[in-house]
Design a protein around this motif. Structure first.
Motif, PDB file in Angstrom:
ATOM      1  N   VAL A  19       0.856  -1.190   0.000  1.00  0.00           N
ATOM      2  CA  VAL A  19       0.000   0.000   0.000  1.00  0.00           C
ATOM      3  C   VAL A  19       0.889   1.235   0.000  1.00  0.00           C
ATOM      4  O   VAL A  19       1.674   1.435   0.919  1.00  0.00           O
ATOM      5  CB  VAL A  19      -0.930   0.028   1.235  1.00  0.00           C
ATOM      6  CG1 VAL A  19      -1.710   1.315   1.283  1.00  0.00           C
ATOM      7  CG2 VAL A  19      -1.866  -1.163   1.212  1.00  0.00           C
TER       8      VAL A  19
ATOM      9  N   GLU B 225      -0.663   4.276  -1.011  1.00  0.00           N
ATOM     10  CA  GLU B 225      -1.642   5.331  -0.776  1.00  0.00           C
ATOM     11  C   GLU B 225      -2.580   4.875   0.321  1.00  0.00           C
ATOM     12  O   GLU B 225      -2.740   3.687   0.530  1.00  0.00           O
ATOM     13  CB  GLU B 225      -2.420   5.614  -2.057  1.00  0.00           C
ATOM     14  CG  GLU B 225      -1.549   6.190  -3.135  1.00  0.00           C
ATOM     15  CD  GLU B 225      -2.354   6.558  -4.379  1.00  0.00           C
ATOM     16  OE1 GLU B 225      -3.591   6.660  -4.277  1.00  0.00           O
ATOM     17  OE2 GLU B 225      -1.745   6.723  -5.430  1.00  0.00           O
ATOM     18  N   PRO B 226      -3.199   5.643   1.067  1.00  0.00           N
ATOM     19  CA  PRO B 226      -3.256   7.095   1.017  1.00  0.00           C
ATOM     20  C   PRO B 226      -1.986   7.706   1.598  1.00  0.00           C
ATOM     21  O   PRO B 226      -1.233   7.046   2.304  1.00  0.00           O
ATOM     22  CB  PRO B 226      -4.457   7.433   1.897  1.00  0.00           C
ATOM     23  CG  PRO B 226      -4.513   6.337   2.886  1.00  0.00           C
ATOM     24  CD  PRO B 226      -4.034   5.115   2.153  1.00  0.00           C
ATOM     25  N   PHE B 227      -1.791   8.931   1.307  1.00  0.00           N
ATOM     26  CA  PHE B 227      -0.618   9.647   1.790  1.00  0.00           C
ATOM     27  C   PHE B 227      -0.948  10.363   3.098  1.00  0.00           C
ATOM     28  O   PHE B 227      -2.054  10.853   3.278  1.00  0.00           O
ATOM     29  CB  PHE B 227      -0.140  10.659   0.749  1.00  0.00           C
ATOM     30  CG  PHE B 227       0.517  10.003  -0.435  1.00  0.00           C
ATOM     31  CD1 PHE B 227       1.867   9.736  -0.423  1.00  0.00           C
ATOM     32  CD2 PHE B 227      -0.218   9.641  -1.545  1.00  0.00           C
ATOM     33  CE1 PHE B 227       2.481   9.126  -1.494  1.00  0.00           C
ATOM     34  CE2 PHE B 227       0.376   9.029  -2.634  1.00  0.00           C
ATOM     35  CZ  PHE B 227       1.731   8.775  -2.609  1.00  0.00           C
ATOM     36  N   ILE B 228       0.015  10.407   3.997  1.00  0.00           N
ATOM     37  CA  ILE B 228      -0.105  11.154   5.251  1.00  0.00           C
ATOM     38  C   ILE B 228       0.913  12.284   5.185  1.00  0.00           C
ATOM     39  O   ILE B 228       2.116  12.037   5.125  1.00  0.00           O
ATOM     40  CB  ILE B 228       0.186  10.267   6.482  1.00  0.00           C
ATOM     41  CG1 ILE B 228      -0.833   9.128   6.569  1.00  0.00           C
ATOM     42  CG2 ILE B 228       0.170  11.097   7.755  1.00  0.00           C
ATOM     43  CD1 ILE B 228      -0.541   8.148   7.669  1.00  0.00           C
TER      44      ILE B 228
ATOM     45  N   PRO C 204       4.252   8.513   1.861  1.00  0.00           N
ATOM     46  CA  PRO C 204       3.529   7.249   1.728  1.00  0.00           C
ATOM     47  C   PRO C 204       3.013   6.783   3.095  1.00  0.00           C
ATOM     48  O   PRO C 204       3.598   7.098   4.139  1.00  0.00           O
ATOM     49  CB  PRO C 204       4.575   6.277   1.189  1.00  0.00           C
ATOM     50  CG  PRO C 204       5.582   7.144   0.533  1.00  0.00           C
ATOM     51  CD  PRO C 204       5.598   8.429   1.305  1.00  0.00           C
ATOM     52  N   TYR C 205       1.945   6.022   3.084  1.00  0.00           N
ATOM     53  CA  TYR C 205       1.257   5.630   4.319  1.00  0.00           C
ATOM     54  C   TYR C 205       2.185   4.973   5.327  1.00  0.00           C
ATOM     55  O   TYR C 205       2.192   5.336   6.503  1.00  0.00           O
ATOM     56  CB  TYR C 205       0.094   4.688   3.981  1.00  0.00           C
ATOM     57  CG  TYR C 205      -0.652   4.228   5.199  1.00  0.00           C
ATOM     58  CD1 TYR C 205      -1.574   5.066   5.809  1.00  0.00           C
ATOM     59  CD2 TYR C 205      -0.418   2.979   5.762  1.00  0.00           C
ATOM     60  CE1 TYR C 205      -2.255   4.658   6.933  1.00  0.00           C
ATOM     61  CE2 TYR C 205      -1.089   2.567   6.883  1.00  0.00           C
ATOM     62  CZ  TYR C 205      -2.015   3.410   7.468  1.00  0.00           C
ATOM     63  OH  TYR C 205      -2.677   3.013   8.590  1.00  0.00           O
TER      64      TYR C 205
END
Length: 73
Positions: free
Chosen positions: A33, A35-38, A42-43
């Motif tokens: 994974v 995505e989503p990005f924080i 990258p996560y």
């Protein structure tokens, strides 16, 4: 006062143990994974940084609770 300090240390130890367990779970490190990005990261990287900051905060709180008034000096 000493009983309260021991209770607080046990709570902080429990939080550190739960954070350690969570850091190796799919909650923090999911497989494949990106995505989503924080915060634009990258996560997995963002979640790892948040876990690291939590460990630093827990260590700081333990150092405040264990502060001794008599020093070796």
């Amino acid at each position: 006062m000493k009983k309260r300090r021991v209770a607080l240390l046990k709570i902080l130890d429990g939080l550190a143990l739960l954070t350690f367990i969570a850091s190796f779970s799919p909650l923090v490190t999911p497989k494949h994974v990106a995505e989503p990005f924080i915060l634009g990261l990258p996560y997995t990287l963002g979640a790892g940084l948040l876990v690291s900051f939590l460990f630093v905060i827990l260590a700081y709180l333990v150092s405040i609770i264990n502060k001794e008034e008599n020093h070796a000096d």
